[in-house]
Design a protein around this motif. Structure first.
Motif, PDB file in Angstrom:
ATOM      1  N   GLY A 139       0.786  -1.227   0.000  1.00  0.00           N
ATOM      2  CA  GLY A 139       0.000   0.000   0.000  1.00  0.00           C
ATOM      3  C   GLY A 139       0.813   1.270   0.000  1.00  0.00           C
ATOM      4  O   GLY A 139       0.242   2.365  -0.001  1.00  0.00           O
ATOM      5  N   GLN A 140       2.153   1.191  -0.013  1.00  0.00           N
ATOM      6  CA  GLN A 140       2.997   2.377   0.041  1.00  0.00           C
ATOM      7  C   GLN A 140       3.376   2.822  -1.374  1.00  0.00           C
ATOM      8  O   GLN A 140       3.477   1.999  -2.291  1.00  0.00           O
ATOM      9  N   ASN A 141       3.613   4.114  -1.507  1.00  0.00           N
ATOM     10  CA  ASN A 141       4.134   4.631  -2.770  1.00  0.00           C
ATOM     11  C   ASN A 141       5.582   4.217  -2.935  1.00  0.00           C
ATOM     12  O   ASN A 141       6.313   4.046  -1.953  1.00  0.00           O
ATOM     13  N   MET A 142       6.001   4.109  -4.172  1.00  0.00           N
ATOM     14  CA  MET A 142       7.333   3.577  -4.432  1.00  0.00           C
ATOM     15  C   MET A 142       8.424   4.478  -3.877  1.00  0.00           C
ATOM     16  O   MET A 142       9.476   4.010  -3.473  1.00  0.00           O
ATOM     17  N   GLY A 143       8.204   5.767  -3.832  1.00  0.00           N
ATOM     18  CA  GLY A 143       9.238   6.665  -3.336  1.00  0.00           C
ATOM     19  C   GLY A 143       9.198   6.893  -1.846  1.00  0.00           C
ATOM     20  O   GLY A 143      10.087   7.544  -1.296  1.00  0.00           O
ATOM     21  N   ASP A 144       8.156   6.382  -1.177  1.00  0.00           N
ATOM     22  CA  ASP A 144       8.015   6.651   0.250  1.00  0.00           C
ATOM     23  C   ASP A 144       8.853   5.738   1.108  1.00  0.00           C
ATOM     24  O   ASP A 144       9.010   5.997   2.299  1.00  0.00           O
ATOM     25  N   MET A 145       9.340   4.652   0.570  1.00  0.00           N
ATOM     26  CA  MET A 145      10.115   3.689   1.349  1.00  0.00           C
ATOM     27  C   MET A 145      11.483   3.515   0.707  1.00  0.00           C
ATOM     28  O   MET A 145      11.719   3.938  -0.424  1.00  0.00           O
ATOM     29  N   ASP A 146      12.384   2.898   1.457  1.00  0.00           N
ATOM     30  CA  ASP A 146      13.702   2.608   0.917  1.00  0.00           C
ATOM     31  C   ASP A 146      13.575   1.646  -0.263  1.00  0.00           C
ATOM     32  O   ASP A 146      12.616   0.870  -0.350  1.00  0.00           O
ATOM     33  N   PRO A 147      14.517   1.681  -1.189  1.00  0.00           N
ATOM     34  CA  PRO A 147      14.442   0.795  -2.355  1.00  0.00           C
ATOM     35  C   PRO A 147      14.367  -0.667  -1.947  1.00  0.00           C
ATOM     36  O   PRO A 147      15.049  -1.107  -1.014  1.00  0.00           O
ATOM     37  N   HIS A 148      13.532  -1.404  -2.661  1.00  0.00           N
ATOM     38  CA  HIS A 148      13.352  -2.825  -2.348  1.00  0.00           C
ATOM     39  C   HIS A 148      12.643  -3.470  -3.531  1.00  0.00           C
ATOM     40  O   HIS A 148      11.905  -2.823  -4.266  1.00  0.00           O
ATOM     41  N   ILE A 149      12.860  -4.767  -3.697  1.00  0.00           N
ATOM     42  CA  ILE A 149      12.159  -5.499  -4.741  1.00  0.00           C
ATOM     43  C   ILE A 149      10.658  -5.504  -4.452  1.00  0.00           C
ATOM     44  O   ILE A 149       9.823  -5.512  -5.369  1.00  0.00           O
ATOM     45  N   PHE A 150      10.296  -5.456  -3.164  1.00  0.00           N
ATOM     46  CA  PHE A 150       8.880  -5.396  -2.805  1.00  0.00           C
ATOM     47  C   PHE A 150       8.254  -4.073  -3.238  1.00  0.00           C
ATOM     48  O   PHE A 150       7.061  -4.029  -3.560  1.00  0.00           O
ATOM     49  N   ALA A 151       9.030  -2.992  -3.218  1.00  0.00           N
ATOM     50  CA  ALA A 151       8.493  -1.702  -3.664  1.00  0.00           C
ATOM     51  C   ALA A 151       8.167  -1.748  -5.150  1.00  0.00           C
ATOM     52  O   ALA A 151       7.147  -1.213  -5.597  1.00  0.00           O
ATOM     53  N   VAL A 152       9.028  -2.380  -5.947  1.00  0.00           N
ATOM     54  CA  VAL A 152       8.753  -2.523  -7.376  1.00  0.00           C
ATOM     55  C   VAL A 152       7.521  -3.388  -7.586  1.00  0.00           C
ATOM     56  O   VAL A 152       6.647  -3.076  -8.416  1.00  0.00           O
ATOM     57  N   ALA A 153       7.434  -4.489  -6.839  1.00  0.00           N
ATOM     58  CA  ALA A 153       6.272  -5.361  -6.974  1.00  0.00           C
ATOM     59  C   ALA A 153       4.989  -4.641  -6.573  1.00  0.00           C
ATOM     60  O   ALA A 153       3.953  -4.780  -7.231  1.00  0.00           O
ATOM     61  N   GLU A 154       5.033  -3.856  -5.498  1.00  0.00           N
ATOM     62  CA  GLU A 154       3.849  -3.107  -5.079  1.00  0.00           C
ATOM     63  C   GLU A 154       3.461  -2.062  -6.108  1.00  0.00           C
ATOM     64  O   GLU A 154       2.267  -1.836  -6.377  1.00  0.00           O
ATOM     65  N   GLU A 155       4.439  -1.416  -6.722  1.00  0.00           N
ATOM     66  CA  GLU A 155       4.140  -0.427  -7.753  1.00  0.00           C
ATOM     67  C   GLU A 155       3.467  -1.089  -8.955  1.00  0.00           C
ATOM     68  O   GLU A 155       2.499  -0.552  -9.504  1.00  0.00           O
ATOM     69  N   ALA A 156       3.950  -2.265  -9.319  1.00  0.00           N
ATOM     70  CA  ALA A 156       3.311  -2.977 -10.433  1.00  0.00           C
ATOM     71  C   ALA A 156       1.893  -3.391 -10.075  1.00  0.00           C
ATOM     72  O   ALA A 156       0.957  -3.248 -10.873  1.00  0.00           O
ATOM     73  N   TYR A 157       1.710  -3.900  -8.884  1.00  0.00           N
ATOM     74  CA  TYR A 157       0.383  -4.327  -8.449  1.00  0.00           C
ATOM     75  C   TYR A 157      -0.569  -3.138  -8.373  1.00  0.00           C
ATOM     76  O   TYR A 157      -1.738  -3.222  -8.788  1.00  0.00           O
ATOM     77  N   LYS A 158      -0.064  -2.008  -7.881  1.00  0.00           N
ATOM     78  CA  LYS A 158      -0.910  -0.824  -7.735  1.00  0.00           C
ATOM     79  C   LYS A 158      -1.293  -0.261  -9.115  1.00  0.00           C
ATOM     80  O   LYS A 158      -2.439   0.119  -9.340  1.00  0.00           O
TER      81      LYS A 158
END
Length: 1850
Positions: free
Chosen positions: A129-148
């Motif tokens: 549920g987090q924006n990609m720039g709001d958290m430290d870089p992570h493979i989960f951030a990329v996956a969440e951005e794709a899902y979102k």
């Protein structure tokens, strides 16, 4: 901006270095235009003259400020170039242990070669549920951005993972798929997400192998499409594979392995099911031993095979198919061992009965001779004839290897097909996310066809990547309305054309493969002729005619032409394929059928289907000759087609890029090789992204952020209300060149280097301000120091002068004092001389007078002494004579007594030694003790007689002495007469001589007697003294033992208290854990029930036409997608199709009371079973103990045991009698089932009364027997007490003292003492047995008394009750009696479990029958009551009719009737009456349609609960259990429906939580239990329930309250979660403390409060809103405290988790902000009086993290302070915060690596959780303390607004 402005003294630059690639240096002087040399100072301390290139005159790259080093996004760097990127990655990877970094839209992942705790489910939840720039870089951030983006834009997504072998591509793709599986969940119960993840071990085993660079290298590319439904839950997946490296099956280079599956099979060859495969060690097979490295360190191939088989089972591949796969793989291994012998140069043969070939044929089910023939021959077909031609040994070997590769490729395709079938879903796919795990750019010393295809694919992907980056840049500029200028970027279309266009490399290769005599050399010449000197990207090596060079986007690569044609053709003899198709092995034939459905058996892609998008192609039926034609398709052609299809799929999706970097070639953890990293950065396109960004405006700031950061560069007059205009004015002054920046709609765009320049200006301004502050402060300090010194000097002077004055005054005083002292001294000396002379004279006089007086005194004393001496001498002579006479007499007496005592002692010794004596002592202990007592009395009497004799002897002696004296006088007279008569003298002389002799003899005897008496006396005294010493020693030992016992008791008490405290704490923890576990189970149950409801709704919706449109839920959809409800309806278990066909059918509510009764009965039976088991164990232990005791008892207990056995027999007979009577009762009750059976006159009732009387008589008999036993015990105790007194040491000591004159008594005393000890031990054993028996008898007496009292009470109650209630009570009593009797029969049947089990079964059946009869009686009673009401109503109507016929006069004569009619005032009983048919209306108006925000606001808190309870009271008053059950069930289900419908409304959930708790408290308060009635008034006690025990419903309501509480927590969490991070971390509560750092493309949420941004005040307002709503609804204060604790835990956990995942938040200023925010939260707690709720303690980890950001972090003392301070943080959290600590300004310092290691060393012994993040979803277990209400029920008024006019107060 001129270069001279940046290249100034102390500016830092990067210069090339052959070892480190780039090295940092510092300018020693300013650069001026025209300088050819730069004077630099290297970091290692050397000076260097750096010469500029005279042609280009390019200056070295500038280094970014330290504040920008370690940024999350490389595009945030001010200077964007290769050394800056490399340095930033190295600092993050080595110093901060961060492996992920953004580079614009690309995620750069560096392989750490170490397991990191950053992939747990808590991390997944944190990124969800987090924006990609709001958290430290992570493979989960990329996956969440794709899902979102998939949910928001309704567009398919792709994640492209690329990199070298060993860079971590497969792991990154695996974690991305795990994220989707966790966040989205599964749309069905088939656990699709588990199947998707289970496909990984299968594909790794058959597609991965060990290479020199990677132990688990993927030797194929794969694209996995994860399908989602409309609710964005996983429904299935599909996998496409590309370019399987088939050559690895038959050949491996040095230090490499074949595919993992072969080694797994060899490692498991000893399994019994694998014996038929006839496998062995991997070194026995040619295909697995070529690399020389069959084992991977740390990998167990046997375990890996078990994981692979488990995954196959999960994906639906049966055991038979698995064994078929293993047979084919084993056959390939045996095929590799087939050898050939050369006959001549053109032919070869296989040795006869060749074992490897025989095993291969057996496993494959083919004919040995046929396979042997076609391995050595081939068929040539012409237009007219067909020839069979032998082949050479080399050709046969190649054909064998080609066949092995072909079989493996077909098997690979088959497995992929089955995996896709298992992952396929019947539900329509709405969208998908593709994960592409594909090989990166490769270049080796020898590059062949595989590397060519890989690099060709990377060229296509890089082109797509460049276009996408260019497109994003263009969209950003157009969005901000920035003038767009074309950016020149590298376009690799010419390279792609060189490879795939007409007459390109692939086209020429396919053409050469079609030529009959085509070779690699001819193909190379065609390449030279076509492209050399015509294409700039194609070159020819100087020293080779069999190679060519292509200039790829990453680097130049030289390809060797040898083997290209063979690999492109991938020739397999058709005859060998036909042999395999004719196999008896069914699975092998499956591999080679339906070839038309695959691309080609020789396809470069290993997928079993055409790689399309989501729509599968329909298979077409092929012609018989089609298979041969498809074999002619080349690998290059097929790979090009599949690559085009992949690019079409990627272009139709939104791509996301992950570039994996291999930090070193040695797999060392956290080791960074700059050379290797730069090579990969250039090859993967990261630097190209940087170059494109740097060509435009890479740095972007919002106006508010720019204003906040560079406010220090503005003057007060420059600050305007319009932030945009302010920034424009300032930039025009700061940067004159307007081309260096552009103003967009919301952002300012800067070219590369401008932000660094602004940072330099800001730092200079701050440095100047610091200098001014330092100057002022230093001047102030010096002034303050001067004033302090001046004041000190004045003070010193004052004190010195005072000291001097005091010294002078002291001198004067001393002078005067000396004069006075001299005067008095002289007087004293003269006075002393006079006194000495006077004293001497007095002394002389006194001595002289004393001398004279002493002389007179001596003379008088001598005379007096002489008289006294004469008197004493004369007396002594007389006494001496008397004593001699007395001693002689005593001696005689002693001799006589000694003789008598010796005789008595001998008798006693003889008696003591005799055995019969001991027997008599044992048998008749009382007689023996009494005899001893009598003997002691006789000895006392003898002693008294001897004393009397002694006195008589003394009297005789005195008389004889008198006689002798008289004789002496007579003799004297006779002597005088003898003078006269001389004749008598001789005779007298003789007599005198005789008397003298006798006298001497008497004296000697007397002397000897005295000596003996003295000796005896001494001996007796010695014996007594030894006894006294022993007694004192025993007393001392006793005291020491008592002291030790006291100390041990104290220690035991202390230890017990400590253990009690510890156990109490442990029990509390266990209780909380158990409560939490129970509440989690409730949560899971409600979730499953909600899941069931959702499935029903989906089935209903599927029957209707779905509406178009789409609404996206939150990305945390899987965790909170359903509302939290609970249902107890039986109808839900029915089949769904039946529901849809019959929608009008009503749901049958569950009979809650019956369910609860059955549940309670099951619980009671389990408890009875446990109690009976414990009782049985206890009885067995008692029997064992009694047996042991009986063996030790003396024979005297025989009679008592016989008596007890007789009593037991009597009791058993009585029990049998009771059993017979019980059977009679059962028969009487079972004969008839009519209601009249249990009537007072019925046979069953008479039998019951007879049983009651017999039981009472039996009780009386038992009482008499108990009284007899008690009297016997008392008599035995009284007999034992005097025996115990004889053992007292004091009595024995007195007896010894009385008999001390007898010397032998000591030995007798010792013997008696031993005997007494023995007797005392026996007595104590008997006493313990008697006490145990008495205790058992007392318990039995008490139980009998209780039973008798209970029987009497029940009888009295039954007699007072009406007949209907009497029947019910009698049945209830019968059930209770049978239950109690059950315990007795358990003891009776303890030795025979089968009988006991049959008895229990019959008893349970009987009890169920009794319950059924009771229910029938209830129904009968209700019918009779209804009839009674009807009759009463008719009677009333008749009376009214009669009243109408009475005359008015008669009415006056009867004044009683008119009194009752007008009576309106009524004494209400606190009950509400309603009709049964109005129940649904009551529930609807009071629960379903009640709005908390509307009507409920003005109500009494908890009014619905009071109304419902008053209705329950009335139903209880009517004794209508069906009405009670129906009302409570409807209430519970209605509350659940309300919460399901409006479960996201906090006020609704809070309102019903408050009312549910109040309803629960009312059920407790008015239950009639004493524990809940302590605070009730007398009136409230009258309102208690009388007929029903609703304890079971209280448990159901408690569970419902727990569910509502958990739903309340989730609601407030959903409301608070968007506010927490913004308000607690991002918003600047204290303005100006924290600065904003430059951000990159992945811009974070602004920390400046814009409109719509949450602040701390927003959180506090929301908390206050929650608190006011709960207080308004009348929620219990303790429950409010628990909610507050939960809210603060959520705030603390989410804030800390985000802090641990955000590098930009870990700074000193942010720590101050957090501590201030926490203080505001604590102030809120104080205002609401919630400080004792435990909420503050939940913020302790966050407080310590904020303190950790602010404390010093340099020395060992600082490390020690941190370790002691951060006790609420785990070691992982402390180290993470220290690694993430980032200075916001240049004046702060980073944390050194050595300091972090020191912290880790100090904390290595701490035992805490390795988990990094706190569990933000954790819910504390809730309790509902009893809170009685003081509100009187009869005073409650029902508002008309509720619409409850159909109910009336009673």
């Amino acid at each position: 901006m001129a270069a001279s402005q940046l290249y100034t003294k102390f500016a830092r630059v990067w210069i090339p270095d052959p070892e480190e690639v780039w090295k940092s240096a510092e300018l020693l002087k300013d650069y001026k235009p025209g300088d050819k040399v730069l004077l630099l100072h290297l970091e290692e301390g050397k000076d260097l003259e750096y010469r500029l290139d005279p042609k280009t005159k390019e200056l070295p790259h500038l280094r970014n400020p330290d504040i920008l080093v370690g940024e999350n996004d490389l595009t945030a760097l001010s200077y964007l170039h290769e050394p800056a990127v490399l340095h930033n990655l190295r600092v993050r990877f080595i110093d901060s242990k961060l492996i992920y970094t953004y580079c614009g839209i690309v995620l750069v992942a560096i392989n750490p070669y170490e397991q990191l705790p950053i992939y747990g489910e808590d991390i997944i939840n944190a990124y969800s549920g987090q924006n990609m720039g709001d958290m430290d870089p992570h493979i989960f951030a990329v996956a969440e951005e794709a899902y979102k983006q998939m949910a928001r834009d309704e567009r398919n997504q792709s994640i492209i993972v690329s990199g070298e072998s060993g860079a971590g591509k497969t792991v990154s793709a695996k974690y991305a798929m795990r994220y989707f599986a966790t966040v989205s969940g599964s749309a069905s119960e088939a656990n699709v997400e588990e199947k998707v993840l289970a496909s990984n071990p299968i594909m790794e085993s058959i597609g991965n192998a060990k290479t020199t660079r990677n132990d688990n290298s993927s030797r194929f590319g794969k694209y996995i499409e994860i399908g989602f439904d409309k609710r964005y839950r996983i429904i299935g997946a599909n996998m496409r594979t590309y370019l399987l490296e088939k050559s690895r099956v038959v050949f491996q280079a040095e230090e490499e392995r074949n595919y993992h599956i072969f080694y797994q099979l060899c490692a498991s060859a000893k399994l019994p099911e694998f014996k038929i495969l006839r496998l062995g060690n991997a070194n026995h097979f040619h295909y697995t031993k070529q690399g020389g490295s069959p084992v991977i360190e740390g990998i167990d191939d046997a375990k890996e095979l078990a994981h692979t088989r488990q995954a196959c089972t999960l994906l639906g591949i049966s055991e038979n198919y698995q064994m078929g796969i293993f047979r084919i793989l084993a056959g390939i291994l045996h095929l590799g061992n087939v050898g050939f012998t050369s006959r001549d140069s053109d032919s070869c043969a296989i040795p006869p009965k060749h074992e490897p070939l025989s095993i291969f044929c057996d496993l494959m089910g083919v004919d040995y001779e046929e396979m042997c023939h076609w391995l050595c021959h081939r068929k040539l077909a012409t237009a007219t004839e067909t020839y069979i031609k032998p082949i050479s040994k080399l050709q046969a070997t190649n054909a064998r290897d080609a066949l092995a590769k072909h079989i493996y490729a077909k098997l690979f395709n088959w497995i992929v097909d089955h995996v896709n079938q298992a992952l396929h879903s019947a539900v329509k796919q709405h969208s998908f996310i593709g994960v592409l795990d594909i090989y990166g750019f490769e270049t080796f010393e020898i590059n062949s066809f595989e590397q060519f295809c890989i690099n060709y694919a990377n060229e296509k992907l890089q082109q797509q990547f460049n276009l996408h980056v260019f497109k994003l840049e263009q969209e950003e500029y157009m969005k901000e309305q920035i003038p767009w200028t074309l950016i020149d970027f590298y376009d690799n279309q010419p390279c792609i054309n060189l490879i795939e266009s007409k007459l390109g490399i692939l086209d020429l290769l396919d053409e050469e493969c079609k030529m009959p005599k085509g070779t690699d050399d001819t193909w190379a010449q065609k390449l030279y002729n076509t492209h050399l000197n015509k294409c700039a990207l194609f070159e020819k090596p100087r020293l080779s005619n069999k190679a060519f060079i292509i200039q790829h986007f990453a680097d130049k690569v030289e390809y060797q032409c040898e083997g290209f044609l063979e690999k492109n053709k991938d020739t397999v003899f058709e005859e060998q394929i036909k042999v395999l198709k004719s196999s008896k092995f069914k699975m092998l034939t499956e591999l080679f059928q339906d070839d038309e459905k695959a691309i080609s058996p020789t396809s470069a892609t290993s997928s079993g289907r055409t790689p399309l998008t989501r729509i599968p192609a329909k298979p077409t039926k092929g012609r018989p000759g089609q298979t041969g034609k498809e074999h002619k398709k080349t690998v290059g052609h097929q790979f090009r087609n599949s690559l085009h299809l992949l690019m079409e799929t990627l272009n139709a999706t939104t791509p996301h890029y992950v570039r994996c970097i291999k930090p070193n070639d040695f797999k060392f953890p956290f080791t960074f090789d700059e050379k290797r990293a730069v090579q990969q950065l250039r090859a993967c396109g990261v630097l190209e992204t940087i170059r494109i960004s740097a060509a435009g405006f890479p740095s972007r700031w919002t106006y508010q952020e720019f204003f906040s950061r560079y406010r220090v560069l503005m003057k007060q007059k420059d600050v305007l209300s319009d932030r945009k205009q302010t920034c424009k004015n300032v930039l025009e002054n700061l940067i004159p060149d307007k081309d260096k920046y552009q103003f967009g709609k919301t952002k300012i765009f800067f070219r590369a280097g401008q932000v660094a320049y602004l940072e330099k200006l800001r730092a200079d301004k701050l440095r100047a301000a610091c200098i001014r502050i330092q100057k002022t402060i230093r001047g102030w300090l010096q002034r303050k120091k001067y004033l302090r010194m001046r004041k000190a000097a004045i003070t010193v002077q004052r004190y010195v002068r005072g000291y001097q004055a005091r010294c002078y005054a002291k001198f004067l005083r001393r002078t005067k004092a000396a004069t006075i002292i001299q005067k008095y001294w002289r007087m004293y000396v003269v006075h002393r001389k006079y006194k000495s002379k006077r004293a001497a004279t007095i002394v002389l006089q006194s001595y002289l007078r004393g001398y004279l007086a002493r002389n007179r005194y001596r003379k008088i004393l001598r005379d007096h002494k002489a008289v006294i001496i004469q008197k004493w001498v004369r007396g002594w002579l007389a006494r001496t004579y008397y004593k001699k006479s007395l001693h002689a007499i005593i001696y005689l007496q002693c001799c006589l007594r000694r003789m008598i005592a010796k005789r008595e002692l001998k008798k006693l010794k003889i008696e003591a030694r005799s055995v019969e004596r001991y027997k008599k002592l044992h048998i008749g202990m009382e007689n023996k003790i009494m005899q001893l007592q009598r003997k002691v009395d006789e000895q006392n009497k003898d002693y008294k007689c001897l004393m009397e004799k002694l006195t008589n002897l003394e009297g005789i002696y005195n008389s004889e002495t008198e006689k002798l004296r008289s004789d002496l006088v007579r003799l004297q007279l006779s002597e005088e007469e003898a003078k006269i008569a001389t004749g008598r003298v001789l005779s007298l002389q003789e007599e005198v001589a005789k008397l003298r002799k006798d006298l001497e003899q008497t004296r000697s005897e007397k002397k000897s007697i005295e000596e003996r008496a003295d000796r005896y006396k001494q001996e007796t005294e010695q014996v007594v003294s030894t006894l006294k010493e022993e007694n004192t020693l025993l007393k001392q030992e006793k005291e020491t033992l008592n002291h030790l016992i006291v100390e041990q008791a104290k220690e035991m008490t202390e230890t017990m208290e400590k253990k009690l405290v510890e156990e109490t704490k442990q029990l509390e923890l266990d209780l909380n854990d158990e409560r939490l576990r129970y509440q989690n189970l409730l949560n899971e149950f409600s979730r499953l029930e909600e899941r069931y409801d959702d499935l029903k709704e989906e089935m209903t919706l599927m029957l209707n036409v779905p509406k178009p449109g789409h609404k996206r839920t939150d990305s945390t959809h899987s965790s909170n997608e359903s509302e939290y409800t609970f249902s107890t309806e039986i109808g839900e278990t029915e089949d769904i199709p039946l529901r849809t066909e019959e929608p009008s059918e009503k749901k049958v509510p569950l009979d809650m009371s019956l369910f609860l009764k059955l549940q309670k009965r099951v619980t009671e039976l389990e408890q009875e079973k446990q109690v009976m088991q414990d009782e049985l164990d206890r009885k067995e232990e008692q029997v064992l103990r009694s047996k042991a005791k009986e063996e030790e008892r003396p024979q005297i207990r025989g009679a008592e045991l016989e008596y007890e056995s007789l009593k037991r027999q009597e009791l058993e007979s009585e029990n049998k009698k009771l059993k017979n009577e019980l059977n009679e009762l059962r028969k009487a009750l079972s004969e008839k089932s009519a209601p009249e059976v249990t009537a007072p006159g019925a046979p069953a009732y008479r039998v019951l009364m007879e049983q009651l009387t017999s039981v009472s008589e039996e009780l009386d008999v038992r009482k008499e027997e108990v009284l007899i036993l008690r009297s016997q015990l008392v008599s035995q105790k009284e007999a034992i007490q005097p025996k115990n007194t004889m053992t007292d040491a004091t009595v024995l000591l007195e007896d010894v003292q009385k008999m001390k004159d007898k010397g032998e008594i000591a030995q007798a005393y010792i013997g008696l003492k031993e005997t007494n000890r023995l007797l005392e031990s026996q007595l104590q054993a008997q006493k313990r047995s008697y006490e145990n028996e008495a205790e058992a008898l007392r318990g039995e007496i008490q139980s009998l008394k209780e039973e008798n009292n209970r029987q009497q009470q029940l009888l009295a109650q039954n007699l007072q009750l009406p007949p209907e209630a009497r029947i019910e009570a009698s049945l209830q009593h019968e059930i209770t009696r049978l239950t109690n009797e059950n315990l007795y029969f358990e003891e009776l049947y303890a030795d025979d479990p089968k009988k006991y089990q049959s008895y229990r079964i019959s008893l349970y059946k009987r009890m169920i029958d009794l319950m059924e009869q009771l229910e029938k009686q209830d129904k009968t009673v209700r019918k009779l009551k209804k009839q009674l009401k009807v009759f009463a109503k008719k009677i009333g109507e008749l009376e009214v009719g009669q009243m109408e016929n009475i005359s008015p006069g008669q009415i006056i004569d009867e004044p009683i009737r008119p009194v009752n009619i007008p009576r309106k005032e009524k004494d209400f009983q606190g009950m509400l009456e309603y009709k049964k048919e109005d129940e649904q209306k009551l529930v609807k108006n009071l629960i379903l349609e009640l709005k908390p925000r509307g009507v409920a606001v003005n109500l009494i808190p908890g009014l619905p609960a009071y109304i419902l309870f008053m209705c329950v009271r009335h139903a209880d008053y009517l004794n209508d259990d069906q009405k009670v059950r129906s009302l409570l069930t409807s209430t519970i289900n209605s509350i659940k429906k309300v919460l399901k419908k409006r479960g996201d409304d906090f006020e609704t959930v809070s309102f019903w939580l408050s009312n549910t708790c109040r309803f629960l408290h009312c059920l407790k308060q008015y239950s009639g239990e004493e524990g809940f009635m302590k605070h009730n008034t007398s009136r409230q006690n009258e309102h208690c329930l009388t007929n029903f025990d609703l304890a079971e419903y209280r448990q159901v309501l408690s569970d419902l309250a727990i569910q509502i509480y958990q739903q309340l927590v989730r609601v407030l969490e959903n409301i608070l979660q968007p506010m927490i991070v913004s308000g607690m971390l991002e918003h600047e509560t204290i303005q100006g403390v924290s600065g904003v750092k430059p951000t990159g493309l992945r811009k974070r949420t602004s920390s400046i409060a814009d409109e719509g941004t949450y602040t701390l005040d927003s959180i506090l307002r929301q908390l206050s809103s929650f608190h006011s709503v709960m207080c308004q609804h009348g929620m219990d204060p303790e429950l409010i405290k628990q909610v507050a604790k939960q809210m603060f835990y959520i705030v603390g956990a989410i804030t800390l988790n985000n802090l641990l995942l955000r590098k930009d938040m870990c700074s000193w200023s942010k720590g101050m902000q957090i501590r201030y925010n926490v203080s505001q939260l604590e102030e809120w707690l104080r205002d609401k009086n919630l400080m004792n709720s435990g909420a503050k303690e939940t913020l302790e980890p966050l407080i310590q993290a904020a303190q950790l950001l602010q404390v010093k972090k340099k020395t060992d003392d600082d490390a020690e302070a941190i370790c002691s301070m951060c006790n609420a943080l785990t070691t992982a959290q402390i180290v993470k915060v220290l690694n993430l600590y980032t200075p916001v300004n240049e004046f702060e310092e980073r944390v050194s690596v050595s300091f972090i290691r020191t912290i880790q060393m100090r904390l290595r012994d701490r035992k805490d959780s390795p988990q990094l993040l706190m569990d933000a979803k954790h819910i504390f277990p809730v309790t509902f303390p009893f809170n009685p209400s003081s509100l009187a029920l009869e005073t409650i008024q029902i508002p008309a607004s509720l619409g409850l006019g159909f109910i009336s107060r009673v």
